[in-house]
Design an enzyme around this catalytic site. Structure first.
Site, PDB file in Angstrom:
ATOM      1  N   ARG A 138       0.821  -1.214   0.000  1.00  0.00           N
ATOM      2  CA  ARG A 138       0.000   0.000   0.000  1.00  0.00           C
ATOM      3  C   ARG A 138       0.856   1.266   0.000  1.00  0.00           C
ATOM      4  O   ARG A 138       0.324   2.386  -0.117  1.00  0.00           O
ATOM      5  CB  ARG A 138      -0.933  -0.007   1.230  1.00  0.00           C
ATOM      6  CG  ARG A 138      -0.218   0.282   2.534  1.00  0.00           C
ATOM      7  CD  ARG A 138      -0.988  -0.225   3.739  1.00  0.00           C
ATOM      8  NE  ARG A 138      -2.102   0.605   4.137  1.00  0.00           N
ATOM      9  CZ  ARG A 138      -2.054   1.541   5.092  1.00  0.00           C
ATOM     10  NH1 ARG A 138      -0.915   1.803   5.716  1.00  0.00           N
ATOM     11  NH2 ARG A 138      -3.139   2.201   5.413  1.00  0.00           N
ATOM     12  N   ASP A 146      12.193   4.317   6.062  1.00  0.00           N
ATOM     13  CA  ASP A 146      12.294   3.141   5.205  1.00  0.00           C
ATOM     14  C   ASP A 146      13.463   3.287   4.227  1.00  0.00           C
ATOM     15  O   ASP A 146      14.162   2.315   3.932  1.00  0.00           O
ATOM     16  CB  ASP A 146      11.022   2.951   4.394  1.00  0.00           C
ATOM     17  CG  ASP A 146       9.801   2.647   5.233  1.00  0.00           C
ATOM     18  OD1 ASP A 146       9.283   1.521   5.142  1.00  0.00           O
ATOM     19  OD2 ASP A 146       9.353   3.528   5.978  1.00  0.00           O
ATOM     20  N   ARG A 191       4.338  16.136   9.675  1.00  0.00           N
ATOM     21  CA  ARG A 191       5.213  15.339  10.531  1.00  0.00           C
ATOM     22  C   ARG A 191       6.337  14.701   9.725  1.00  0.00           C
ATOM     23  O   ARG A 191       6.264  14.598   8.504  1.00  0.00           O
ATOM     24  CB  ARG A 191       4.423  14.254  11.262  1.00  0.00           C
ATOM     25  CG  ARG A 191       3.748  13.223  10.370  1.00  0.00           C
ATOM     26  CD  ARG A 191       3.030  12.170  11.229  1.00  0.00           C
ATOM     27  NE  ARG A 191       2.359  11.157  10.438  1.00  0.00           N
ATOM     28  CZ  ARG A 191       1.087  11.212  10.040  1.00  0.00           C
ATOM     29  NH1 ARG A 191       0.356  12.268  10.359  1.00  0.00           N
ATOM     30  NH2 ARG A 191       0.551  10.240   9.324  1.00  0.00           N
ATOM     31  N   ARG A 266      -5.744  11.629  11.501  1.00  0.00           N
ATOM     32  CA  ARG A 266      -4.889  11.381  10.334  1.00  0.00           C
ATOM     33  C   ARG A 266      -5.790  11.079   9.131  1.00  0.00           C
ATOM     34  O   ARG A 266      -6.647  10.196   9.228  1.00  0.00           O
ATOM     35  CB  ARG A 266      -3.961  10.197  10.598  1.00  0.00           C
ATOM     36  CG  ARG A 266      -2.897  10.444  11.658  1.00  0.00           C
ATOM     37  CD  ARG A 266      -2.221   9.136  12.046  1.00  0.00           C
ATOM     38  NE  ARG A 266      -3.172   8.213  12.662  1.00  0.00           N
ATOM     39  CZ  ARG A 266      -3.085   6.885  12.591  1.00  0.00           C
ATOM     40  NH1 ARG A 266      -2.099   6.300  11.925  1.00  0.00           N
ATOM     41  NH2 ARG A 266      -3.995   6.114  13.173  1.00  0.00           N
ATOM     42  N   ASP A 301       3.884   2.899  14.720  1.00  0.00           N
ATOM     43  CA  ASP A 301       2.438   3.111  14.807  1.00  0.00           C
ATOM     44  C   ASP A 301       1.706   1.800  14.535  1.00  0.00           C
ATOM     45  O   ASP A 301       1.590   1.416  13.391  1.00  0.00           O
ATOM     46  CB  ASP A 301       1.994   4.225  13.856  1.00  0.00           C
ATOM     47  CG  ASP A 301       2.597   4.115  12.453  1.00  0.00           C
ATOM     48  OD1 ASP A 301       3.630   3.461  12.257  1.00  0.00           O
ATOM     49  OD2 ASP A 301       2.009   4.719  11.538  1.00  0.00           O
ATOM     50  N   GLU A 485       6.608  -7.311   5.141  1.00  0.00           N
ATOM     51  CA  GLU A 485       6.903  -6.137   5.966  1.00  0.00           C
ATOM     52  C   GLU A 485       7.441  -6.494   7.348  1.00  0.00           C
ATOM     53  O   GLU A 485       8.327  -5.832   7.880  1.00  0.00           O
ATOM     54  CB  GLU A 485       5.600  -5.343   6.089  1.00  0.00           C
ATOM     55  CG  GLU A 485       5.655  -4.105   6.915  1.00  0.00           C
ATOM     56  CD  GLU A 485       4.270  -3.502   7.105  1.00  0.00           C
ATOM     57  OE1 GLU A 485       4.194  -2.289   7.312  1.00  0.00           O
ATOM     58  OE2 GLU A 485       3.267  -4.256   7.064  1.00  0.00           O
TER      59      GLU A 485
END
Length: 523
Positions: A138, A146, A191, A266, A301, A485
Site C-alpha cells: 500500500r 524506510d 510530521r 490522520r 504506529d 513487511e
C-alpha cells in the site's frame, strides 16, 4: 540560526524539471464532507486507498458537485468516487517471483519493480525530481526512514545512482518544506519520521568520499537540525517546558520528542482515529489526535510503548515521552555536523555542535538509563519518570555509540535473555495486537541491534541474531515466494500481523537489510 550556504538553497525543482507545480491541499482539507463520508462509510476497507486516489477535476469542483447531489435518493457514493477519482500507474499488476531465484537474486530483481518516477503532482502525491524505491504494498511513496534501510540494500547491489537520486529528492524536500516529511504526500506534511538522514549521508560518503559528501549535504543536515530543535528558544517562557519537538529536562538539558503540527485525525486513518477518540470521552480530542499523530511520526504506529495501559490505544501519550531512539539519532546528527565543521576548519561551529551532542548524552544517561532494568528506556517528562517499557528502542544508544561498555554488556544480556526468540528479536515484551509489539520482528530494528552489538564487541550474539533473522526471511520466501513487511519471530514459519492494515508484501526495508546480511556471508 543562520544556515551557512542558505542562499544556495534557492535552487528549486525548476532546475530539475523545468517546471514547479504547487503542492495541492491535503485531501481532507480540500474535500471536506465528501472526504469524511467516504472514510466513515468504509467505501474502501483501507483508508489510505482514498487519500491516494487522483481527482479527475479540481477537488473544489468535486466537493461542490458532491454537496449538490448527495441527497438525491438515487445517489451512489462508491459510483461517485469511481467517476471522479482514479489510481496512478500500473503498479498493482501482479508480480510473480521466479521460483528458480535465490532470495538474494530476488531482491536484486525486485528493485526495478519497486522503483517509481513521478515528476508531476498527482492528487496527494507530491512530485519528486528523481526516481525512488518504495516500500511496496500500500506504500507507493518515498518514505523517510524506510529509505535508509532500502539504501543499504541498494548499496550492496551497487545502485549508487538510485541512492544519490533519492538523496537529491530529500534535498529537494528540504528546500521546498524545510524538513523531510514522512513521505511525499500532502497529508504527511505535518510530521517527519525517525531522523536517519545523517546515516544516509554517511552511507553515500562511502561511495563519493567523506569530505565531499559531508560538505555537500551540510546545509540539509542543518535544516534537519533546525526542524527538530524548533522552539528551543521559547521554552523559558513556557510553564510545561515543552514546545513542538523539544522539551527541557529538569537539569536544563534539551531533549526531543515525536510530535505533529496538526491536532486532527490522520486523513489516511480518519475512521480509526475518530473511533479511538469517541471511545475516550474523558480525554481532550485535540490532544489525543496529537498523540496518535506523534505515534505515527515515530514510525512505531502503534506500540504499547506509547500507551499508559499497554492494551488500550486510547491511553496513548506519545508526545509526553522522551524516546531513546529519537535522541540517539539526533546525537548522530549533531556529531556529523560537528565533524563536518572540523573538516571545514571551523572550530567554533564544530565546538558548538559537539557541545550539543555531549549535553544530549548527559541528558540521556540521566533520564533514559535504568540501573534497575540494565537497559535504556523512554522517559515520561510530563510525569517525571521512566515509562517502564522495555523495547528494542533501548538498543539505539549502542547503535549511536552513546552507551558505556558496562551498559552495553547489560543491554546485550537483556537482549539475549528476553528479546531473542527462535526467529529473531521481538520488538517489545508485550503482546497486544499492535504491530510494533511481540510477536513481531522488524528488519530495521534487527539491523540497529546487530550493528549496536558489534560496536561494543558482542559479535557472537550479533551473529546469532543475524542467523535467526536470515533463516526467518528465507523460510518464508521459500514457502510464499515473497518478502514481507514484518515477521512473527516466536512462531516459526508465520508472517507478522496486527495493526491498522493487512500485512504488506514487497518489502523495501526487509529486502535492504537481508541483502546486507547475506552479502556479508558471501564475502
Amino acid at each position: 540560526m543562520k544556515i551557512p550556504g542558505e542562499n544556495k538553497l534557492k535552487s528549486t525543482f525548476v532546475q530539475a524539471t523545468g517546471q514547479l507545480i504547487p503542492t495541492s491541499k491535503s485531501p481532507d482539507e480540500a474535500l471536506g464532507q465528501l472526504f469524511e463520508d467516504v472514510q466513515n462509510r468504509r467505501v474502501y476497507g483501507d483508508g489510505k486507498t482514498f487519500v491516494d486516489l487522483i481527482p479527475r477535476r479540481r477537488m473544489k469542483q468535486i466537493q461542490q458537485e458532491y454537496l449538490l447531489s448527495k441527497d438525491d435518493p438515487q445517489f451512489d457514493l462508491r459510483d461517485f468516487v469511481s467517476r471522479h477519482f482514479y489510481e496512478f500507474g500500473d503498479y498493482k499488476t501482479a508480480y510473480h517471483t521466479d521460483a528458480t531465484m535465490t532470495p538474494r537474486q530476488h531482491i536484486a530483481e525486485l528493485w526495478h519493480v519497486l522503483e517509481r518516477k513521478n515528476r508531476r503532482d498527482r492528487g496527494s502525491l507530491i512530485a519528486l525530481p528523481y526516481a525512488y524505491v518504495v516500500p511496496g504494498g500500500r506504500f507507493s511513496e518515498q518514505f523517510y526512514w524506510d529509505s535508509y534501510f532500502i539504501m543499504l540494500g541498494l548499496a550492496v547491489d551497487d545502485r549508487w545512482d538510485m541512492i544519490e537520486g533519492m538523496m537529491k529528492n530529500y534535498a529537494y524536500m528540504f528546500r521546498k518544506f524545510g524538513f523531510i516529511p514522512t513521505a511525499n504526500r500532502t497529508y504527511f506534511l505535518s510530521r517527519s519520521q525517525p531522523p536517519f538522514f545523517s546515516q544516509m549521508v554517511k552511507l553515500l560518503a562511502r561511495h563519493k568520499g567523506r569530505t565531499r559528501t559531508y560538505v555537500e549535504y551540510l546545509p540539509y543536515l542543518l535544516l534537519e537540525y533546525r526542524f527538530w530543535m524548533k522552539g528551543r528558544k521559547t521554552l523559558a517562557k513556557r510553564e510545561n517546558k515543552a514546545y513542538a519537538r523539544v522539551a527541557e529536562m529538569p537539569n536544563g538539558i534539551l531533549l526531543n520528542r515525536y510530535y505533529d503540527n496538526k491536532t486532527t485525525p490522520r486523513p489516511e486513518s480518519l475512521r480509526e482515529d475518530m473511533e479511538t477518540v469517541d471511545g475516550a470521552p474523558d480525554r481532550e480530542p485535540d490532544r489525543l489526535y496529537l498523540h496518535l499523530r506523534a505515534g505515527a511520526e515515530s514510525g512505531w504506529d502503534f506500540s504499547s510503548r506509547w500507551f499508559e495501559d499497554i492494551n488500550d490505544i486510547r491511553t496513548i501519550h506519545t508526545a509526553d515521552i522522551i524516546p531513546v531512539d529519537l535522541n540517539s539519532l539526533l546525537f548522530q546528527l549533531e556529531e556529523m555536523i560537528a565533524e563536518t565543521y572540523r573538516l571545514l576548519k571551523q572550530p567554533l561551529l564544530a565546538s558548538k555542535f559537539q557541545g550539543a551532542a555531549d549535553r544530549r548524552v548527559r541528558g540521556m544517561q540521566e533520564y533514559c538509563w535504568s540501573d534497575e532494568e540494565g537497559f535504556f528506556v523512554d522517559y515520561n517528562f510530563h510525569k517525571g519518570h521512566a515509562t517502564g517499557k522495555l523495547t528494542l528502542a533501548g538498543v539505539f544508544p549502542l547503535y549511536a555509540k552513546i552507551a558505556t561498555t558496562k551498559q552495553a554488556a547489560a543491554v546485550a544480556k537483556r537482549i539475549e535473555r528476553d528479546f531473542l526468540k527462535d526467529g529473531g528479536l521481538i520488538t517489545t515484551l508485550n503482546e497486544t495486537g499492535q504491530q510494533w509489539d511481540a510477536p513481531n520482528g522488524w528488519a530495521p530494528l534487527h539491523w540497529v541491534v546487530i550493528e549496536g552489538l558489534r560496536n561494543y564487541g558482542h559479535h557472537a550474539l550479533a551473529n546469532e541474531i543475524k542467523k535467526r533473522w536470515i533463516a526467518t526471511n528465507v523460510s518464508i520466501f521459500e514457502e510464499k515466494a515473497k518478502m514481507v513487511e514484518k515477521y512473527d519471530v516466536e512462531n516459526h514459519g508465520k508472517v507478522g500481523g496486527g495493526g491498522e492494515y493487512p500485512l504488506q508484501d514487497g518489502f523495501g526495508w526487509t529486502n535492504g537489510v537481508l541483502a546486507v546480511l547475506l552479502n556479508e556471508d558471501e564475502r
